[in-house]
Design a protein around this motif. Structure first.
Motif, PDB file in Angstrom:
ATOM      1  N   GLU A 253       0.808  -1.131   0.027  1.00 49.43           N
ATOM      2  CA  GLU A 253       0.033  -0.180  -0.012  1.00 49.43           C
ATOM      3  C   GLU A 253       0.916   1.459   0.033  1.00 49.43           C
ATOM      4  O   GLU A 253       0.898   1.968   1.034  1.00 49.43           O
ATOM      5  CB  GLU A 253      -0.998   0.126   1.133  1.00 49.43           C
ATOM      6  CG  GLU A 253      -1.671  -1.201   1.200  1.00 49.43           C
ATOM      7  CD  GLU A 253      -3.238  -0.975   0.475  1.00 49.43           C
ATOM      8  OE1 GLU A 253      -3.068   0.048  -0.226  1.00 49.43           O
ATOM      9  OE2 GLU A 253      -3.900  -1.732   0.374  1.00 49.43           O
ATOM     10  N   PRO A 254       1.569   1.587  -1.151  1.00 48.93           N
ATOM     11  CA  PRO A 254       2.585   2.848  -1.158  1.00 48.93           C
ATOM     12  C   PRO A 254       1.717   4.016  -1.015  1.00 48.93           C
ATOM     13  O   PRO A 254       0.631   4.262  -1.311  1.00 48.93           O
ATOM     14  CB  PRO A 254       3.082   2.740  -2.366  1.00 48.93           C
ATOM     15  CG  PRO A 254       1.920   1.943  -3.272  1.00 48.93           C
ATOM     16  CD  PRO A 254       1.336   1.159  -2.419  1.00 48.93           C
ATOM     17  N   VAL A 255       2.249   4.961  -0.173  1.00 54.70           N
ATOM     18  CA  VAL A 255       1.470   6.189   0.083  1.00 54.70           C
ATOM     19  C   VAL A 255       1.507   7.275  -1.099  1.00 54.70           C
ATOM     20  O   VAL A 255       0.687   7.707  -1.333  1.00 54.70           O
ATOM     21  CB  VAL A 255       2.538   6.910   1.385  1.00 54.70           C
ATOM     22  CG1 VAL A 255       3.900   7.514   0.562  1.00 54.70           C
ATOM     23  CG2 VAL A 255       1.714   8.018   1.853  1.00 54.70           C
ATOM     24  N   VAL A 256       2.692   6.905  -2.025  1.00 54.84           N
ATOM     25  CA  VAL A 256       2.360   7.718  -3.421  1.00 54.84           C
ATOM     26  C   VAL A 256       2.503   6.560  -4.521  1.00 54.84           C
ATOM     27  O   VAL A 256       3.414   5.922  -4.749  1.00 54.84           O
ATOM     28  CB  VAL A 256       3.621   8.685  -3.634  1.00 54.84           C
ATOM     29  CG1 VAL A 256       3.578   9.105  -5.059  1.00 54.84           C
ATOM     30  CG2 VAL A 256       3.563   9.690  -2.620  1.00 54.84           C
ATOM     31  N   PRO A 257       1.365   6.068  -4.997  1.00 53.69           N
ATOM     32  CA  PRO A 257       1.233   4.747  -5.645  1.00 53.69           C
ATOM     33  C   PRO A 257       1.943   5.047  -7.153  1.00 53.69           C
ATOM     34  O   PRO A 257       1.380   5.931  -7.999  1.00 53.69           O
ATOM     35  CB  PRO A 257      -0.186   4.527  -5.950  1.00 53.69           C
ATOM     36  CG  PRO A 257      -1.057   5.839  -5.643  1.00 53.69           C
ATOM     37  CD  PRO A 257      -0.032   6.616  -4.692  1.00 53.69           C
ATOM     38  N   LEU A 258       3.019   4.565  -6.952  1.00 53.50           N
ATOM     39  CA  LEU A 258       3.793   4.768  -8.493  1.00 53.50           C
ATOM     40  C   LEU A 258       2.792   4.292  -9.751  1.00 53.50           C
ATOM     41  O   LEU A 258       3.052   4.783 -10.962  1.00 53.50           O
ATOM     42  CB  LEU A 258       4.910   3.860  -8.336  1.00 53.50           C
ATOM     43  CG  LEU A 258       6.086   4.328  -7.350  1.00 53.50           C
ATOM     44  CD1 LEU A 258       7.368   3.743  -7.366  1.00 53.50           C
ATOM     45  CD2 LEU A 258       6.214   5.818  -7.583  1.00 53.50           C
ATOM     46  N   LYS A 259       2.092   3.059  -9.745  1.00 50.34           N
ATOM     47  CA  LYS A 259       1.220   2.540 -10.684  1.00 50.34           C
ATOM     48  C   LYS A 259       0.323   3.724 -11.230  1.00 50.34           C
ATOM     49  O   LYS A 259       0.033   3.712 -12.361  1.00 50.34           O
ATOM     50  CB  LYS A 259       0.443   1.448 -10.423  1.00 50.34           C
ATOM     51  CG  LYS A 259      -0.772   1.592  -9.546  1.00 50.34           C
ATOM     52  CD  LYS A 259      -1.441   0.138  -8.967  1.00 50.34           C
ATOM     53  CE  LYS A 259      -2.641   0.505  -8.197  1.00 50.34           C
ATOM     54  NZ  LYS A 259      -3.301  -0.456  -8.025  1.00 50.34           N
ATOM     55  N   ILE A 260      -0.044   4.523 -10.265  1.00 52.76           N
ATOM     56  CA  ILE A 260      -0.859   5.557 -10.811  1.00 52.76           C
ATOM     57  C   ILE A 260      -0.241   6.882 -11.250  1.00 52.76           C
ATOM     58  O   ILE A 260      -0.713   7.501 -12.330  1.00 52.76           O
ATOM     59  CB  ILE A 260      -1.875   6.101  -9.739  1.00 52.76           C
ATOM     60  CG1 ILE A 260      -2.731   4.938  -9.393  1.00 52.76           C
ATOM     61  CG2 ILE A 260      -2.617   7.379 -10.026  1.00 52.76           C
ATOM     62  CD1 ILE A 260      -3.742   5.250  -8.020  1.00 52.76           C
ATOM     63  N   VAL A 261       0.968   7.231 -10.551  1.00 46.24           N
ATOM     64  CA  VAL A 261       1.603   8.637 -10.879  1.00 46.24           C
ATOM     65  C   VAL A 261       2.487   8.531 -12.163  1.00 46.24           C
ATOM     66  O   VAL A 261       2.583   9.328 -12.842  1.00 46.24           O
ATOM     67  CB  VAL A 261       2.324   9.045  -9.828  1.00 46.24           C
ATOM     68  CG1 VAL A 261       1.512   9.340  -8.575  1.00 46.24           C
ATOM     69  CG2 VAL A 261       3.445   8.012  -9.683  1.00 46.24           C
ATOM     70  N   VAL A 262       2.603   7.203 -12.721  1.00 48.34           N
ATOM     71  CA  VAL A 262       3.367   7.172 -13.933  1.00 48.34           C
ATOM     72  C   VAL A 262       2.615   7.042 -15.158  1.00 48.34           C
ATOM     73  O   VAL A 262       3.007   7.323 -16.299  1.00 48.34           O
ATOM     74  CB  VAL A 262       4.369   5.739 -13.826  1.00 48.34           C
ATOM     75  CG1 VAL A 262       5.179   5.797 -12.778  1.00 48.34           C
ATOM     76  CG2 VAL A 262       3.384   4.425 -13.937  1.00 48.34           C
TER      77      VAL A 262
END
Length: 509
Positions: A253-262
């Motif tokens: 559960e990343p605090v900044v979800p890389l799958k979204i921000v990329v």
């Protein structure tokens, strides 16, 4: 939900957003007097603002992730309680160190309110309809940003109140927001099993950014650009941020979800938010200081003089929100807003201690129009692109990077201004370079300075401020480029993305 039900639910949320925003704006015009009364420095002036922004930035992704896991209404109320406690502690501060620490604690609550209000609104209103309600958000932003400086100016100008009430005044409004939310907002409790909150990632991000901002604040004055202190601090900051990226790729559960921000739209919106945040927060936070220290106006007068920018925010956010809801198209307004923002800061970059006020006001109005057309719409563009289950994390990511941009902007521009003012004052007053006081009195404590020294301080601050606005304009150009690269967006009319709405196994994605 019917329009009336939405408005009832929005009432408490808008009050919460108002109290979060006014916490900064009510201090903006009174901060020169506050720091002067506490005999603080220009660097401490910057850090009173930076501490709140940094704490809000660090906690925003955590609040957003918690919103995907727990009851959103309860989280908003918890954020309000933290904000109230921080406000009370700030009001009782006895020196600038205590004030900076208290403002950092207050920033934890501000981060929650900024992130959660957006998340709750997205959970009850479809993107296509949200544009019409962005007008209400814009109105709250405008009232807070117009009324805050005026209120702050009046408070410090009234002898029987004093500057401490700049922090106390938000407490009753926050309590009212808490009660209204309890009575009007009805949300289902959403709780997932095996909850994991990425505190390590958030802590590493906050630590890395903090180290780099502390370095920016002191480099050039306390130690050189090419020194062992610079090497240690820059290396430490970069290592911490690299570790944060590594953690974000590993945790569930990343605090900044890389799958979204990329993804293209969120990534470009984040870049634009980062640039717009740096330009807007970094430039606007010093306007109150320009009018008071650079032009000699009272805090109340400084609050009145900032009204053109806030009027621009109100009008442009309301009009663009209505047009976006009508057409469903959002990219043209974001592109236009970023371009207008650059033009506004270029105009402010031409001011000095003697520039006619109508020119300054016109440039501020242009900046306000650009802000009103970009800030909320960048969040909306991302919310339109992600499924409901990721709404909290996605919204908070944009808010996170916008706050991060603001934090960097305030810190960097504050350091530039402090170094420029220090050098110019030393040259004008014939004192050793780097000296920030005259006879033991801070240069910001104008009332305690001799008249001839006051005149020099007015000129130096009035002329030096233009440089930070030119830097803001250059940074805002990055936002223009990111906005142009956005793909054309048509806002959906459903709460959730159609292909994800009935996904039986969201955890498998």
């Amino acid at each position: 939900m019917r329009h009336r039900e939405v408005l009832e639910s929005l009432s408490g949320l808008l009050l919460a957003l108002f109290v979060a925003m006014i916490s900064s704006t009510v201090v903006s015009t009174s901060l020169p007097l506050i720091i002067g009364s506490l005999n603080g420095t220009q660097t401490q002036y910057t850090w009173v603002v930076t501490a709140t922004l940094l704490a809000a930035t660090a906690t925003t992704p955590i609040w957003g992730k918690l919103a995907d896991l727990f009851n959103k209404k309860t989280l908003v109320q918890v954020a309000i309680a933290i904000f109230v406690a921080g406000s009370m502690i700030s009001g009782f501060s006895q020196d600038t160190g205590q004030l900076i620490a208290a403002r950092a604690f207050q920033g934890v609550g501000v981060g929650g309110l900024q992130a959660l209000v957006q998340v709750v609104i997205a959970a009850i209103i479809p993107p296509r309809e949200r544009g019409r309600y962005n007008g209400y958000l814009g109105a709250v932003m405008a009232v807070a940003t117009v009324g805050g400086p005026l209120l702050g100016g009046l408070i410090v100008d009234v002898p029987w109140l004093g500057w401490r009430w700049c922090f106390f005044v938000g407490v009753p409004i926050a309590v009212l927001a808490f009660v209204v939310l309890q009575r009007t907002l009805k949300l289902e409790t959403v709780r997932r099993e095996n909850v994991q909150v990425d505190y390590l990632g958030a802590g590493l991000i906050a630590a890395g950014v903090s180290v780099l901002l502390i370095w920016v604040s002191f480099v050039g004055s306390s130690f050189g650009w090419l020194s062992w202190q610079t090497a240690v601090m820059v290396a430490a900051g970069l290592v911490l941020l690299a570790a944060a990226v590594l953690v974000e790729t590993k945790v569930r559960e990343p605090v900044v979800p890389l799958k979204i921000v990329v993804q293209r739209t969120p990534a470009l919106a984040i870049i634009a938010s980062l640039a717009v945040g740096m330009a807007m927060f970094g430039g606007a936070v010093f306007l109150g200081q320009y009018f008071q220290v650079g032009r000699g106006y009272t805090p109340t007068e400084a609050g009145l003089l900032t009204m053109p920018m806030m009027a621009g925010v109100l009008v442009s956010s309301t009009v663009s929100g209505r047009l976006i809801s009508r057409t469903g198209r959002i990219k043209p307004y974001i592109v236009a807003g970023t371009l207008i923002l650059v033009l506004g800061f270029l105009g402010l970059g031409l001011v000095d201690h003697a520039t006619p006020l109508w020119i300054v006001g016109a440039a501020m109005a242009v900046v306000g129009i650009g802000v009103g057309m970009t800030m909320q719409n960048l969040v909306l563009a991302v919310q339109n692109d992600v499924p409901l289950r990721d709404l909290g994390a996605a919204s908070a990511s944009v808010t996170f990077f916008r706050s991060l941009g603001g934090t960097i902007g305030v810190s960097v521009l504050g350091a530039v201004l402090a170094n420029r003012v220090s050098a110019d004052l030393a040259a004008a007053l014939h004192v050793p370079a780097g000296q920030t006081s005259t006879g033991g009195v801070s240069a910001l404590n104008l009332k305690a300075l001799p008249p001839q020294v006051q005149s020099v301080v007015h000129t130096v601050y009035g002329d030096a401020t233009a440089h930070i606005f030119l830097i803001s304009a250059a940074v805002a150009v990055v936002g223009v480029v990111a906005a142009l690269l956005l793909k054309p967006i048509t806002l959906r009319t459903t709460i959730d993305v159609a292909e994800h709405a009935e996904d039986p196994a969201p955890a498998a994605r």
